[in-house]
Design an enzyme around this catalytic site. Structure first.
Site, PDB file in Angstrom:
ATOM      1  CD  GLU A  44      -2.944  -0.792  -0.182  1.00  0.00           C
ATOM      2  OE1 GLU A  44      -3.137   0.356  -0.617  1.00  0.00           O
ATOM      3  OE2 GLU A  44      -3.379  -1.795  -0.766  1.00  0.00           O
ATOM      4  CB  CYS A 195     -13.882   4.288 -13.123  1.00  0.00           C
ATOM      5  SG  CYS A 195     -14.681   5.884 -13.006  1.00  0.00           S
ATOM      6  CB  CYS A 205     -18.765   0.880 -15.804  1.00  0.00           C
ATOM      7  SG  CYS A 205     -19.043   1.364 -14.093  1.00  0.00           S
TER       8      CYS A 205
HETATM    9  N1  ADE Z   1      -3.529   0.689  -5.390  1.00  0.00           N
HETATM   10  C1  ADE Z   1      -3.483   0.878  -4.069  1.00  0.00           C
HETATM   11  N2  ADE Z   1      -3.681  -0.293  -3.417  1.00  0.00           N
HETATM   12  C2  ADE Z   1      -3.833  -1.237  -4.354  1.00  0.00           C
HETATM   13  C3  ADE Z   1      -4.039  -2.635  -4.322  1.00  0.00           C
HETATM   14  N3  ADE Z   1      -4.147  -3.279  -3.164  1.00  0.00           N
HETATM   15  N4  ADE Z   1      -4.162  -3.279  -5.483  1.00  0.00           N
HETATM   16  C4  ADE Z   1      -4.081  -2.614  -6.630  1.00  0.00           C
HETATM   17  N5  ADE Z   1      -3.886  -1.308  -6.737  1.00  0.00           N
HETATM   18  C5  ADE Z   1      -3.754  -0.623  -5.604  1.00  0.00           C
END
Ligand code: ADE
Length: 352
Positions: A44, A195, A205
């Site tokens: 993250e 999106c 979508c």
């Molecule tokens: N962007 C932020 N967190 C993400 C995740 N867990 N999977 C894909 N894109 C992300």
């Protein structure tokens, strides 16, 4: 006829979204395998300002080197920065490192498992904390990252600025109590694959019939961009000392841009050759054999542009002063350097 209010209840929204996710969601990203709070947290933070495709190879290397909180907490900061080099926004790496020390040494290696305590970790804000909580702990929590902002501002045709207060309210309203991890991932996936910025793929979508922006034909215009401020320009001359096929690098101070990374010594302003020569004598106590200035180029940070003038300074004798690190060209550069420094080193290596 124009429709002015979003027509789906929270429950219907969740059902439709999860049904879409079951068929179309991403389920084999590296951080979705062997899921645990540490792996989710690292992903993250990497994904905060960087796209999935760029993150994946960095993530794999980082995980191999630092497979758990303990390995990261006990690592040397220079090594952590080296494994981050190229991803940019280096404060993220320093935050990860200090947060891992906090978890391992202060919290007895117990990973925080609620919104409040997660947000006490450096570099973890409200949305990242909620992503960790839902994805790794399967607890209901509301995220609002760039993808979700785009989805919600379009679904509700939000055309006011600032967006965040309104969007948090909407996000909280839809947030699912059941299947929280899938709901969070589904919102991110809808934003990242359907999106999308620019030309969204509305025909695919699940909310094509409900999306207020689409119904009004304004989806491409949303979300509104932050009113732009013209960025100030700063200028700097890089002193690139070259001696017997080595170049001189020094560790930058712990605060300010590129803190903790290795870079060339620098002075403010785009200097002339005679100014550079003078500074060589005064500050570096050396007498250059040759000074060659390359074209200046721009590196842009969030808050300013930095125009950089690279001055290649050939020496006949090594520097007497503060010899921190002489990098031998064409050796494996295994320290963290900022992107423009890396680019210059590569140019020097191909030029030599
Ligand atoms: N962007 C932020 N967190 C993400 C995740 N867990 N999977 C894909 N894109 C992300």
């Amino acid at each position: 006829m124009k429709q002015h209010s979003f027509s789906l209840s929270a429950t219907t929204f969740q059902k439709k979204l999860l049904k879409w996710f079951d068929t179309h969601g991403r389920k084999d990203l590296p951080w979705q395998k062997n899921k645990n709070p540490y792996r989710v947290w690292i992903s993250e933070v990497m994904l905060q300002q960087t796209q999935v495709t760029t993150v994946i190879p960095y993530y794999e290397r980082f995980m191999e080197k630092f497979p758990d909180v303990e390995k990261l907490a006990k690592a040397d900061e220079n090594v952590v920065l080296h494994f981050w080099a190229g991803l940019g926004y280096y404060h993220r790496a320093r935050h990860l490192h200090s947060a891992s020390k906090k978890i391992f040494f202060t919290l007895d290696n117990q990973f925080p498992d609620n919104l409040e305590s997660l947000q006490t970790l450096p570099g973890v804000g409200r949305s990242t904390a909620a992503a960790i909580l839902s994805l790794a702990f399967e607890k209901p929590a509301t995220i609002l990252d760039g993808n979700v902002k785009r989805v919600l501002s379009r679904l509700h045709a939000i055309d006011e600025w600032p967006l965040d207060k309104t969007l948090w309210e909407i996000a909280e309203k839809y947030s699912a109590k059941k299947r929280p991890a899938d709901y969070t991932q589904a919102m991110m996936d809808l934003g990242a694959t359907i999106c999308i910025r620019g030309k969204p793929r509305c025909e695919r979508c699940p909310f094509v019939k409900n999306c207020l922006a689409h119904l009004q034909g304004i989806e491409k215009d949303l979300p509104l961009k932050k009113p732009t401020k013209k960025l100030p320009v700063k200028t700097v001359t890089f002193f690139i000392f070259r001696y017997q096929n080595h170049i001189f690098l020094e560790k930058r101070p712990a605060s300010g841009i590129w803190s903790g990374l290795f870079s060339f010594p620098e002075e403010s302003n785009l200097l002339t050759t005679s100014e550079i020569k003078k500074i060589c004598r005064k500050r570096f106590l050396c007498n250059p054999a040759k000074i060659q200035c390359w074209d200046s180029f721009r590196h842009t940070f969030t808050h300013f542009h930095l125009d950089i003038l690279p001055a290649i300074i050939d020496l006949k004798e090594s520097l007497e002063k503060e010899a921190q690190f002489w990098y031998k060209l064409e050796q494996n550069l295994n320290i963290g350097v900022p992107a423009p420094v890396k680019k210059l080193i590569t140019q020097l290596e191909t030029a030599s």
